[in-house]
Scaffold this active site. Structure first.
Site, short mmCIF file in Angstrom:
data_model
loop_
_atom_site.label_atom_id
_atom_site.label_comp_id
_atom_site.label_asym_id
_atom_site.label_seq_id
_atom_site.Cartn_x
_atom_site.Cartn_y
_atom_site.Cartn_z
N SER A 29 -29.71 -53.55 18.18
CA SER A 29 -29.85 -52.42 18.99
C SER A 29 -29.56 -52.92 20.53
O SER A 29 -29.28 -54.22 20.94
CB SER A 29 -31.12 -51.67 18.90
OG SER A 29 -30.85 -50.26 19.63
N ASN A 30 -30.31 -52.04 21.70
CA ASN A 30 -30.41 -52.47 22.70
C ASN A 30 -31.17 -51.88 23.55
O ASN A 30 -31.97 -50.91 23.03
CB ASN A 30 -28.78 -52.20 23.48
CG ASN A 30 -28.33 -50.63 23.62
OD1 ASN A 30 -29.21 -49.85 24.06
ND2 ASN A 30 -27.50 -50.50 22.74
N HIS A 31 -31.44 -52.26 24.94
CA HIS A 31 -32.68 -51.56 25.70
C HIS A 31 -32.63 -50.17 26.37
O HIS A 31 -33.31 -49.68 27.12
CB HIS A 31 -33.15 -52.60 26.74
CG HIS A 31 -33.63 -53.61 26.12
ND1 HIS A 31 -34.82 -53.84 25.43
CD2 HIS A 31 -33.10 -54.97 26.15
CE1 HIS A 31 -35.28 -55.14 25.12
NE2 HIS A 31 -34.17 -55.94 25.61
N ALA A 96 -25.70 -45.78 24.97
CA ALA A 96 -25.41 -47.18 24.95
C ALA A 96 -24.99 -47.43 23.34
O ALA A 96 -25.91 -47.72 22.87
CB ALA A 96 -26.42 -47.95 25.52
#
Ligand code: C5P
Length: 218
Positions: A29-31, A96
């Protein structure tokens, strides 16, 4: 902006990160915090639009008068967007989305073993490009987070993805964009652009919604 600028319009916004499973307990995943997408949803609802957020996993409460459709992976998000599309006038892609997902999802937890493992990834669908290319006429807005040549890259993305508008921000600048409280963006469309001053995400969101209301074909 003018109160009711989006009265009678149906707005769908993607927000947050996506999670791409590796096995039953792990993911890529991402932030992304989802703050910008949720701020846009609040601003759209305040402008009178019937507003839906298709949201990856975030720690944010649903804004008032906004319906939230929770999703996990990019493919889930695409499916939810396709379902929402027939009842959508304005589509804003703020999520995102993970560009790649693991080629295989293991059904059992991957066991620790060799010192080095290699992960095969495959490309995820581009959700905003798919929406822009669909037969359903919808005003499509994307985001471009760039670290250099921000305006040039954003304009390229606007054309390549077939969007009506793109919101560009410089993510090399600490203090704006990902996970921060403030943002500073330039809104671009085919034959114009406008820079919005650095401000809290809710002020920037209201500015973006006002630009959408202005550029929307009647
Ligand atoms: O190509 P890039 O990821 O920089 O484009 C960003 C824009 O495209 C954002 O609006 C993002 O929400 C959208 N996007 C998408 N699906 C993807 C990748 C990006 O909708 N798989």
């Amino acid at each position: 902006f003018e109160t009711g600028a989006l009265q009678g319009k149906r707005v769908v916004i993607t927000a947050g990160p996506t999670r791409e499973a590796l096995d039953p307990v792990r993911y890529i995943s991402n932030h992304s915090s989802g703050k910008m997408g949720y701020a846009l949803a609040e601003a759209a609802a305040a402008a009178g639009a019937q507003t839906t957020v298709i949201s990856g996993p975030v720690n944010l409460p649903a804004p008032e008068r906004v319906s939230v459709v929770p999703v996990t992976s990019a493919r889930d998000m695409l499916e939810a967007c396709e379902q929402a599309l027939p009842e959508c006038d304005i589509f804003i892609a703020c999520a995102a989305v993970a560009d790649y997902r693991p080629a295989d999802v293991q059904t059992q937890k991957i066991k620790k073993g060799p010192d080095e493992v290699h992960l095969a990834l495959v490309k995820n669908p581009d959700i905003v490009a798919a929406v822009a290319a669909s037969d359903h006429p919808v005003f499509t807005v994307g985001f471009a987070a760039e670290t250099q040549q921000v305006i040039e890259y954003a304009r390229g993305k606007l054309e390549r993805k077939g969007l009506d508008m793109i919101v560009a921000n410089d993510v090399s600048d600490q203090g704006i964009g990902f996970n921060s409280e403030e943002n500073e963006v330039t809104v671009l469309w085919a034959d114009g652009e406008i820079a919005l001053p650095r401000a809290g995400k809710s002020t920037v969101a209201a500015g973006i919604i006002a630009q959408i209301a202005l550029r929307l074909s009647p």
